[in-house]
Motif scaffolding. Structure first.
Motif: not given
Length: 489
Positions: A193-197, A217-227
């Protein structure tokens, strides 16, 4: 920049927040991601890719546009580094013989031929599925998880025993008693369950993400762009089932390919329309080509569905003494192309054909008494790659060793940049482009698809993936694409 961006690219660059982008093959998505990262140059950006070639492409684009805040990572390398650091771990796929020896599996009375090997193959299936799933423990799996994957009653009759075996195997993998498959350490990393910096994460080719990859990816607390592009989803063996429509992100499109012109675009559109014919639920939009052709790179590619299909095509051309075969290059190690999915080499099957059982290395094949019994086993277990090996040997007989040696000589003397012909598979060609593409005959034909459509549990899924594989192969070309007439017409 000495080129103009499309209206679609500019629209994506002007938007903030979580985005999903449906990108046609060759539509400039890597350029778009690099430029989007440049707009947030004070924040660290992670761009996740599926292979090294895509990672290098991202890095090259970032250098081209002086983007300095991006880290490009292969999904598995990210997991490995954060799980093991610099420690060296034995990485490899699970092997049938290794599992049989580790668990001490014995024949089941009244079971199909060679039940020991059948059991070992089912254990591998279960472990692979578990590593891609969101289940926390192997023992959480139920028969319902496999109802779309397995049609054999033997599997379900012995399900509890198979799960117990698979649980022991996964524990042994974690303890490094067995080789570590790539998706196993990815699963181990996910479980922490790591959070990435990073302030932003962009995930390329999201349609091929396994449930574990997507959740990571979805569990990360950040802005996400998926392609991604649902028509390029070709990794069913990773149990990828990502549907961009299921994600509540603002949706955009890159619908024009800068790789090819209208002829390839028209053929690609016709191919996708076959999904409607087979009742495959999806959104089909016209593939648009670009009026100005891409810069040529001098490469012509032969693209096959499978490793063995590619190897077989190369042997055919060698046998025909084709002029095309003067300067050839294989993507990856040639020795990986002449084996069945279960690790049986063509030389071992040839030894069995010749009655030279003492020369056979593979333990499973060595336990089979005759070549005819090997063909029977391949049919009973639906081992299509072993069936192809047997077919090749029956076709070329005693000429086969000479043809293989000739192929090895020609491959060994040519570097990629010196080659006139590149041999690759649809999976390895993903993200690549060539001036001309020749598609091999090991893909499923329309006639085969019509037969498969009647298979209640697996038919439509198989057809969707086969059409996607052909689509990926076709859209690698910048101008010329040739394929067997019965493939899509």
């Amino acid at each position: 920049m000495n080129f103009s961006l499309s209206d679609e690219q500019n629209e994506i660059l002007s938007c903030d927040g979580d985005l999903k982008v449906n990108a046609t093959a060759g539509s400039g998505k890597t350029t778009t991601l690099a430029l989007k990262a440049k707009l947030v140059e004070d924040d660290p950006v992670l761009i996740l890719t599926f292979n090294k070639a895509a990672k290098y492409e991202v890095e090259n684009k970032c250098r081209e546009f002086s983007v300095n805040n991006v880290t490009a990572e292969h999904v598995h390398s990210l997991a490995y580094r954060n799980t093991f650091g610099k420690k060296k771990v034995k990485i490899g796929d699970l092997q049938v013989q290794e599992i049989i020896a580790f668990l001490g599996i014995r024949e089941v009375q009244g079971s199909p031929v060679n039940s020991v090997f059948l059991i070992a193959n089912y254990i591998i299936l279960i472990v692979k599925y578990f590593c891609s799933s969101l289940h926390v423990h192997v023992t959480d799996l139920t028969p319902d998880d496999f109802k779309e994957l397995v049609i054999d009653n033997f599997f379900f009759k012995n399900f509890e025993k198979l799960i117990s075996y698979a649980d022991r195997i996964f524990e042994a993998i974690q303890d490094q008693q067995l080789a570590m498959p790539h998706d196993a350490y990815l699963k181990m990393y996910w479980a922490k369950g790591h959070q990435l910096p990073y302030g932003h994460i962009y995930f390329d080719e999201i349609q091929d993400a396994s449930p574990v990859m997507l959740d990571l990816m979805l569990r990360q607390n950040c802005t996400k762009v998926i392609v991604g592009d649902e028509h390029q989803q070709i990794y069913s063996f990773r149990y990828s089932d990502t549907n961009l429509k299921n994600l509540d992100f603002d949706e955009y499109a890159l619908s024009t390919s800068f790789r090819f012109g209208n002829s390839i675009a028209l053929a690609a559109t016709d191919l996708l329309k076959l999904k409607e014919r087979f009742g495959i639920p999806c959104e089909i939009n016209e593939v648009k080509g670009f009026e100005v052709p891409s810069v040529i790179n001098g490469y012509t590619a032969v693209i096959a569905r499978t490793n063995l299909g590619l190897f077989n095509s190369a042997i055919k051309l060698i046998n025909q003494n084709s002029d095309f075969m003067k300067n050839i290059y294989f993507e990856g190690d040639l020795n990986h192309y002449n084996r069945s999915d279960s690790g049986v080499s063509i030389s071992d099957v040839y030894h069995l054909y010749k009655g030279e059982r003492s020369a056979i290395v593979n333990t499973m094949l060595k336990s089979i008494q005759t070549f005819d019994r090997a063909k029977e086993y391949a049919l009973q277990t639906s081992d299509y790659s072993l069936q192809m090996l047997c077919s090749m040997i029956e076709t070329y007989k005693d000429e086969l060793p000479r043809l293989i040696n000739e192929l090895k000589k020609r491959v060994g003397r040519t570097k990629k940049e010196e080659s006139n012909l590149i041999f690759t598979t649809a999976h390895k060609a993903k993200g690549m482009e060539y001036d001309e593409v020749y598609i091999c005959d090991d893909f499923m034909t329309i006639k085969n698809m019509e037969s498969a459509a009647n298979e209640a549990r697996t038919g439509i899924a198989r057809i969707r993936e086969e059409l996607n594989l052909i689509y990926v192969s076709l859209t690698r070309s910048k101008g010329v694409a040739a394929f067997p007439e019965d493939l899509i017409y």
